[in-house]
Design a protein around this motif. Sequence first.
Motif, PDB file in Angstrom:
ATOM      1  N   GLU A  62       0.839  -1.190   0.000  1.00  0.00           N
ATOM      2  CA  GLU A  62       0.000   0.000   0.000  1.00  0.00           C
ATOM      3  C   GLU A  62       0.874   1.240   0.000  1.00  0.00           C
ATOM      4  OE1 GLU A  62      -2.824  -0.164   3.163  1.00  0.00           O
ATOM      5  OE2 GLU A  62      -3.845  -1.897   2.328  1.00  0.00           O
ATOM      6  N   ALA A  63       0.459   2.257  -0.788  1.00  0.00           N
ATOM      7  CA  ALA A  63       1.230   3.496  -0.866  1.00  0.00           C
ATOM      8  C   ALA A  63       0.310   4.648  -1.219  1.00  0.00           C
ATOM      9  CB  ALA A  63       2.326   3.360  -1.910  1.00  0.00           C
ATOM     10  N   ARG A  64       0.806   5.869  -0.974  1.00  0.00           N
ATOM     11  CA  ARG A  64       0.093   7.090  -1.351  1.00  0.00           C
ATOM     12  C   ARG A  64       1.004   7.906  -2.252  1.00  0.00           C
ATOM     13  NH1 ARG A  64      -3.387   9.237   3.779  1.00  0.00           N
ATOM     14  NH2 ARG A  64      -4.365   7.240   4.181  1.00  0.00           N
ATOM     15  N   LEU A  65       0.428   8.457  -3.281  1.00  0.00           N
ATOM     16  CA  LEU A  65       1.168   9.312  -4.209  1.00  0.00           C
ATOM     17  C   LEU A  65       0.420  10.625  -4.363  1.00  0.00           C
ATOM     18  CD1 LEU A  65       2.176   6.763  -6.994  1.00  0.00           C
ATOM     19  CD2 LEU A  65       3.624   7.703  -5.207  1.00  0.00           C
ATOM     20  N   PRO A  66       1.094  11.705  -4.686  1.00  0.00           N
ATOM     21  CA  PRO A  66       2.522  11.798  -4.904  1.00  0.00           C
ATOM     22  C   PRO A  66       3.284  11.595  -3.603  1.00  0.00           C
ATOM     23  CG  PRO A  66       1.448  13.929  -5.318  1.00  0.00           C
ATOM     24  CD  PRO A  66       0.393  12.946  -4.939  1.00  0.00           C
ATOM     25  N   GLY A  67       4.499  11.086  -3.758  1.00  0.00           N
ATOM     26  CA  GLY A  67       5.353  10.799  -2.611  1.00  0.00           C
ATOM     27  C   GLY A  67       6.803  10.997  -2.994  1.00  0.00           C
ATOM     28  N   ARG A  68       7.653  10.903  -2.018  1.00  0.00           N
ATOM     29  CA  ARG A  68       9.087  11.119  -2.247  1.00  0.00           C
ATOM     30  C   ARG A  68       9.783   9.864  -2.748  1.00  0.00           C
ATOM     31  NH1 ARG A  68      10.918  14.790   2.899  1.00  0.00           N
ATOM     32  NH2 ARG A  68       9.358  16.411   2.587  1.00  0.00           N
ATOM     33  N   ARG A  69       9.234   8.704  -2.466  1.00  0.00           N
ATOM     34  CA  ARG A  69       9.894   7.442  -2.809  1.00  0.00           C
ATOM     35  C   ARG A  69       9.100   6.676  -3.845  1.00  0.00           C
ATOM     36  NH1 ARG A  69      11.347   5.134   3.163  1.00  0.00           N
ATOM     37  NH2 ARG A  69      12.651   6.872   3.809  1.00  0.00           N
ATOM     38  N   ASP A  70       9.796   5.784  -4.538  1.00  0.00           N
ATOM     39  CA  ASP A  70       9.127   4.858  -5.454  1.00  0.00           C
ATOM     40  C   ASP A  70       8.299   3.872  -4.639  1.00  0.00           C
ATOM     41  OD1 ASP A  70      10.499   6.055  -7.503  1.00  0.00           O
ATOM     42  OD2 ASP A  70      11.867   4.384  -7.861  1.00  0.00           O
ATOM     43  N   VAL A  71       7.244   3.379  -5.245  1.00  0.00           N
ATOM     44  CA  VAL A  71       6.462   2.301  -4.646  1.00  0.00           C
ATOM     45  C   VAL A  71       7.185   1.017  -5.025  1.00  0.00           C
ATOM     46  CG1 VAL A  71       4.242   1.127  -4.621  1.00  0.00           C
ATOM     47  CG2 VAL A  71       4.328   3.625  -4.875  1.00  0.00           C
ATOM     48  N   ARG A  72       7.587   0.236  -4.041  1.00  0.00           N
ATOM     49  CA  ARG A  72       8.351  -0.993  -4.305  1.00  0.00           C
ATOM     50  C   ARG A  72       7.490  -2.217  -4.059  1.00  0.00           C
ATOM     51  NH1 ARG A  72      14.138   0.420  -4.201  1.00  0.00           N
ATOM     52  NH2 ARG A  72      14.181   2.641  -3.687  1.00  0.00           N
ATOM     53  N   ALA A  73       7.503  -3.107  -5.038  1.00  0.00           N
ATOM     54  CA  ALA A  73       6.719  -4.339  -4.947  1.00  0.00           C
ATOM     55  C   ALA A  73       7.516  -5.464  -5.578  1.00  0.00           C
ATOM     56  CB  ALA A  73       5.375  -4.172  -5.656  1.00  0.00           C
ATOM     57  N   THR A  74       7.026  -6.678  -5.375  1.00  0.00           N
ATOM     58  CA  THR A  74       7.627  -7.878  -5.943  1.00  0.00           C
ATOM     59  C   THR A  74       6.582  -8.563  -6.804  1.00  0.00           C
ATOM     60  OG1 THR A  74       8.970  -8.096  -3.942  1.00  0.00           O
ATOM     61  CG2 THR A  74       8.789 -10.048  -5.329  1.00  0.00           C
ATOM     62  N   VAL A  75       7.028  -9.218  -7.876  1.00  0.00           N
ATOM     63  CA  VAL A  75       6.086  -9.944  -8.726  1.00  0.00           C
ATOM     64  C   VAL A  75       5.272 -10.887  -7.846  1.00  0.00           C
ATOM     65  CG1 VAL A  75       5.884 -11.635 -10.593  1.00  0.00           C
ATOM     66  CG2 VAL A  75       7.533  -9.771 -10.791  1.00  0.00           C
ATOM     67  N   LEU A 124      -0.598  11.682 -14.332  1.00  0.00           N
ATOM     68  CA  LEU A 124      -1.895  12.340 -14.455  1.00  0.00           C
ATOM     69  C   LEU A 124      -2.084  12.628 -15.940  1.00  0.00           C
ATOM     70  CD1 LEU A 124      -1.564  14.760 -11.438  1.00  0.00           C
ATOM     71  CD2 LEU A 124      -3.143  12.831 -11.619  1.00  0.00           C
ATOM     72  N   ARG A 125      -3.130  12.068 -16.534  1.00  0.00           N
ATOM     73  CA  ARG A 125      -3.329  12.166 -17.979  1.00  0.00           C
ATOM     74  C   ARG A 125      -3.469  13.607 -18.456  1.00  0.00           C
ATOM     75  NH1 ARG A 125      -8.757   9.974 -20.048  1.00  0.00           N
ATOM     76  NH2 ARG A 125      -9.358  11.979 -19.211  1.00  0.00           N
ATOM     77  N   ASP A 126      -4.385  14.369 -17.876  1.00  0.00           N
ATOM     78  CA  ASP A 126      -4.661  15.718 -18.368  1.00  0.00           C
ATOM     79  C   ASP A 126      -3.543  16.695 -18.001  1.00  0.00           C
ATOM     80  OD1 ASP A 126      -7.019  14.681 -19.371  1.00  0.00           O
ATOM     81  OD2 ASP A 126      -8.203  15.308 -17.641  1.00  0.00           O
ATOM     82  N   ALA A 127      -3.016  16.586 -16.800  1.00  0.00           N
ATOM     83  CA  ALA A 127      -1.938  17.476 -16.358  1.00  0.00           C
ATOM     84  C   ALA A 127      -0.602  17.086 -16.996  1.00  0.00           C
ATOM     85  CB  ALA A 127      -1.815  17.446 -14.836  1.00  0.00           C
ATOM     86  N   GLN A 128      -0.543  15.901 -17.588  1.00  0.00           N
ATOM     87  CA  GLN A 128       0.672  15.379 -18.209  1.00  0.00           C
ATOM     88  C   GLN A 128       1.859  15.489 -17.245  1.00  0.00           C
ATOM     89  OE1 GLN A 128       1.080  17.361 -21.996  1.00  0.00           O
ATOM     90  NE2 GLN A 128      -0.623  16.226 -22.874  1.00  0.00           N
ATOM     91  N   ARG A 129       1.634  14.921 -16.057  1.00  0.00           N
ATOM     92  CA  ARG A 129       2.645  15.009 -15.003  1.00  0.00           C
ATOM     93  C   ARG A 129       2.818  13.653 -14.325  1.00  0.00           C
ATOM     94  NH1 ARG A 129       1.063  18.568 -10.131  1.00  0.00           N
ATOM     95  NH2 ARG A 129       0.939  16.610  -9.032  1.00  0.00           N
ATOM     96  N   ARG A 130       4.044  13.294 -14.066  1.00  0.00           N
ATOM     97  CA  ARG A 130       4.331  12.064 -13.335  1.00  0.00           C
ATOM     98  C   ARG A 130       4.195  12.344 -11.850  1.00  0.00           C
ATOM     99  NH1 ARG A 130       9.253   7.861 -13.809  1.00  0.00           N
ATOM    100  NH2 ARG A 130       8.584   7.970 -15.975  1.00  0.00           N
ATOM    101  N   VAL A 131       3.462  11.448 -11.142  1.00  0.00           N
ATOM    102  CA  VAL A 131       3.295  11.625  -9.699  1.00  0.00           C
ATOM    103  C   VAL A 131       4.042  10.559  -8.908  1.00  0.00           C
ATOM    104  CG1 VAL A 131       1.116  12.867  -9.839  1.00  0.00           C
ATOM    105  CG2 VAL A 131       1.093  10.376  -9.726  1.00  0.00           C
TER     106      VAL A 131
END
Length: 140
Positions: A62-75, A124-131
């Motif tokens: 579980e994670a919240r964005l935008p955030g300072r760190r990458d969300v880390r997961a395993t397959v 974000l599609r419309d804002a064209q911004r990576r969160v």
Amino acid sequence: MGPIDHHPRMAGRRLLLFVVLLIAIGAVASATVPREEPAPVRRPESAPTVPSPGTPAARVVEARLPGRRDVRATVGDIVRIEVAHDAADVVQVLALGVSEPVEPGIAAQLVFDADRAGRFAVTLRDAQRRVGTIDVREAG
């Protein structure tokens, strides 16, 4: 009194015959058009699926964005990400085919199985911004 006196009656009969024919044609057309079947109702299973012994249960990340760190997961993990934004937009992870609407005060909830390794941009599609970025690593 000749045929001219009967002309208004003939016009009325022809009009009535025309209306009856239209109704008959409509009934035949309606009877021959294939009907759409309603979508089957999917009922929840009576019992939850239990993994077989020896199979580890999926981990929930579980994670919240935008955030300072990458969300880390395993397959094999289940990923749940909450994304807040101050305008109406669509949060998406294009490479995974995941998207959800977001509005001020109503966060988007992205939930998916991490089924392959890689780094995936959350935008974000419309804002064209990576969160944020989701970093999924191989299990092991």
